[in-house]
Design an enzyme around this catalytic site. Structure first.
Site, PDB file in Angstrom:
ATOM      1  NE  ARG A 130       4.649 -35.723  73.421  1.00 47.96           N
ATOM      2  CZ  ARG A 130       4.038 -35.294  74.737  1.00 47.96           C
ATOM      3  NH1 ARG A 130       3.923 -36.148  76.102  1.00 47.96           N
ATOM      4  NH2 ARG A 130       3.964 -34.003  74.705  1.00 47.96           N
ATOM      5  CG  HIS A 131       8.468 -34.548  71.523  1.00 47.97           C
ATOM      6  ND1 HIS A 131       7.770 -33.277  72.503  1.00 47.97           N
ATOM      7  CD2 HIS A 131       7.699 -34.502  70.808  1.00 47.97           C
ATOM      8  CE1 HIS A 131       6.884 -33.440  72.810  1.00 47.97           C
ATOM      9  NE2 HIS A 131       6.401 -33.439  71.339  1.00 47.97           N
ATOM     10  CB  THR A 145       1.467 -25.184  71.825  1.00 43.75           C
ATOM     11  OG1 THR A 145       0.744 -25.199  72.525  1.00 43.75           O
ATOM     12  CG2 THR A 145       2.103 -26.659  71.292  1.00 43.75           C
ATOM     13  NE  ARG A 183       5.038 -30.047  73.000  1.00 43.44           N
ATOM     14  CZ  ARG A 183       3.885 -29.298  73.622  1.00 43.44           C
ATOM     15  NH1 ARG A 183       3.857 -28.148  74.325  1.00 43.44           N
ATOM     16  NH2 ARG A 183       2.781 -29.773  73.668  1.00 43.44           N
ATOM     17  NE  ARG A 223       7.117 -30.700  70.448  1.00 37.94           N
ATOM     18  CZ  ARG A 223       5.814 -29.804  69.126  1.00 37.94           C
ATOM     19  NH1 ARG A 223       7.122 -28.768  69.439  1.00 37.94           N
ATOM     20  NH2 ARG A 223       5.354 -30.202  69.134  1.00 37.94           N
ATOM     21  CG  HIS A 280       4.580 -34.657  67.533  1.00 37.67           C
ATOM     22  ND1 HIS A 280       5.228 -33.699  68.142  1.00 37.67           N
ATOM     23  CD2 HIS A 280       4.866 -35.123  65.570  1.00 37.67           C
ATOM     24  CE1 HIS A 280       5.623 -32.874  66.840  1.00 37.67           C
ATOM     25  NE2 HIS A 280       5.829 -33.488  65.557  1.00 37.67           N
ATOM     26  CG  ASP A 281       1.334 -35.976  73.110  1.00 42.63           C
ATOM     27  OD1 ASP A 281       1.526 -35.120  71.729  1.00 42.63           O
ATOM     28  OD2 ASP A 281       0.496 -34.779  73.552  1.00 42.63           O
TER      29      ASP A 281
END
Length: 550
Positions: free
Chosen positions: A144-145, A151, A148, A232, A419-420
């Protein structure tokens, strides 16, 4: 309670504090503050001749390299990740010397920084270290990134706007534990990696080199690593590469494939764009369940905090946003005063909200979850068997995945960034059933022996490594056979939910058996129906395998 002394002092002094005008909120309270770097006009390239790069300067000194690291095979134990340096954990702010047993950072669900989870998946005698007698031959990493900002338009910025609106109209007064709100401003951006998030991926890359660097000797061409086009995601991939290859070397050491993440583009690392039921009310099952749970576990908290805030009417969504702000401010700014507002019970309730959101939104309880993750499983099988993909009826991209340049099949190391929620759908598609053992999850209380926990599955910088190993076929046999196992955040995952894979103390399954099981799983997932059919999800939702059975 997590912070009893401060909370009791605040409650005892609340009445007197509220009466004092010096605690009135400033007119800038809740306002958004930003910083821009580089400064406007400071990117003048005409002066670049004054700052030549290392290649032009030369004089690098001796540069002999050593051999590749091999820690998972050479060390007696596997390395583990525990700290969140340089962030200030809420328990460190509370008790710098003696840390209590409960740490709120481990209750932030998918907003938690990743850490080594130990044996939470049910294999107490397994380790990420290569089992005795085996040799690592290949690794396939899905990560995953990093951490962050929130959103766009989510709870934290909505709460800040609400507070700022009142501050500039009727005014408010905060006291006791909320007194900091009188001068608090919103300093978070949106969507992008935070500095700590960048560090996470650099650290992940450098650690991956220490664990698996020796596999680089098996390459005959430059590796191809994949990520998606979101900012990201690109930043995460590049920071990983810089950590893995080195800052001065990474740009010439591999090929970075950036796949488009947007409507109308097939992408196994962002599969919802190719699945209608991942973009309608079915995709909201998780957020609906989480929102209902928020009303349950924060019922008393709203009243407790409201006593310290005059002029702003709090509701459960506001208080939940404060918990979000604790997590987001910590991973962005290093520390957050919001963290001290909540008890251990309230943090556990917060964590369970993420479990519900993940389970019903992109996990075992969502009927389109397996379909979204199955494209990646098809790619996994292609890589393990070195068989080109020829059918593209799922989220596979025929242009990229059908090309041996952009989707090579002969790499000892594969690295994919996503992503998650995508990792969550892939875990479902892989049929890791032990994670769903206590499902379906109740929406009105936290179950005992919870096996599906977001902080263990998809925290910031979550990493799933598929290890391919050459091991003796049996204790009595000298014949070598290829096995595979999966390590999620340093925890070994049982593969007993996969057809043809049996229980194994080290989580091993013969590659041939695993591939047979995955082919059967691919065949049973009805992508077209689960993603595009107009169906009604059962209520209550009893799905536990991420599929909508007809």
């Amino acid at each position: 309670m997590a912070f009893p002394t401060r909370l009791l002092l605040a409650l005892c002094g609340a009445t007197a504090v509220l009466a004092s005008p010096r605690h009135s909120g400033s007119t800038f309270a809740g306002a958004t503050s930003t910083a821009v770097f580089p400064p406007p006009g400071a990117t003048d390239t005409s002066v670049n001749t004054f700052f030549p790069g290392p290649e032009q300067v030369g004089h690098a000194g001796p540069t002999p390299t050593g051999d590749e690291a091999w820690v998972l095979e050479t060390a007696p134990v596997a390395p583990e990740r525990e700290d969140v340096y340089p962030l200030i954990s809420p328990v460190e702010a509370q008790t710098p010397v003696k840390k209590p047993a409960f740490n709120p950072v481990r209750s932030w669900g998918n907003l938690s920084p990743w850490f080594s989870v130990g044996d939470v998946f049910g294999l107490p005698h397994a380790s990420a270290a290569v089992p005795s007698g085996c040799e690592l031959t290949q690794v396939l990493l899905l990560h995953r990134h990093g951490a962050r900002y929130p959103t766009s338009g989510s709870g934290p910025s909505t709460f800040a706007a609400k507070l700022h609106g009142v501050a500039n109209s009727t005014g408010f007064a905060a006291s006791g534990p909320l007194e900091f709100l009188n001068t608090w401003t919103y300093k978070l951006g949106a969507e992008l990696l935070t500095p700590f998030g960048r560090q996470q991926l650099f650290d992940l890359g450098s650690a991956f080199r220490v664990k698996y660097g020796h596999l680089l000797t098996g390459f005959t061409d430059l590796p191809v690593f994949r990520t998606t086009s979101e900012a990201r995601m690109v930043d995460s991939a590049l920071h990983f590469a810089a950590g893995f290859f080195g800052v001065q070397q990474y740009q010439s050491s591999y090929h970075q494939l950036i796949t488009i993440e947007d409507d109308g583009f097939n992408n196994t690392l962002a599969p919802w764009n190719a699945c209608n039921n991942a973009q309608n009310d079915i995709s909201n099952l998780g957020s609906d369940a989480s929102a209902n749970w928020t009303q349950v576990y924060l019922n008393r908290t709203v009243a407790r905090l409201q006593k310290h805030l005059v002029g702003v009417a709090l509701d459960a969504a506001d208080v939940h946003a404060m918990q979000d702000l604790c997590a987001y401010e910590t991973v962005a700014l290093g520390y957050s005063a919001f963290c001290e507002l909540f008890t251990e019970e309230e943090w556990k309730g917060y964590e369970y909200g993420f479990d519900l959101d993940l389970w019903y939104g992109s996990g075992p309880g969502n009927p389109a979850a397996a379909a979204q993750g199955i494209g990646y499983v098809q790619q996994l099988v292609a890589r393990l068997t070195q068989t080109p993909l020829t059918e593209f009826a799922t989220s596979l991209n025929a242009t990229l995945d059908g090309n041996n340049v952009t989707f090579p099949l002969n790499q000892p190391i594969y690295v994919d960034a996503t992503h998650d929620t995508v990792i969550s759908t892939i875990l479902v598609a892989l049929n890791f059933t032990t994670m769903a053992a206590n499902g379906p999850l109740p929406v009105d209380h936290i179950p005992k022996n919870q096996t599906y926990t977001a902080q263990h599955l998809v925290p910031f910088a979550s990493n799933l490594a598929g290890q391919v190993l050459s091991c003796p076929a049996s204790h009595k046999s000298q014949k070598e056979e290829s096995f595979i196992r999966f390590i999620l955040n340093d925890g070994v995952v049982p593969l007993t939910g996969i057809a043809h894979c049996s229980a194994n103390k080290d989580g091993l399954c013969a590659v041939s058996d695993f591939v047979k099981g995955m082919k059967e799983r691919i065949a049973e997932v009805d992508y077209e129906y689960d993603c595009f059919a107009n169906y009604t999800v059962p209520s209550p939702d009893t799905i536990t395998d991420g599929r909508m059975h007809r």
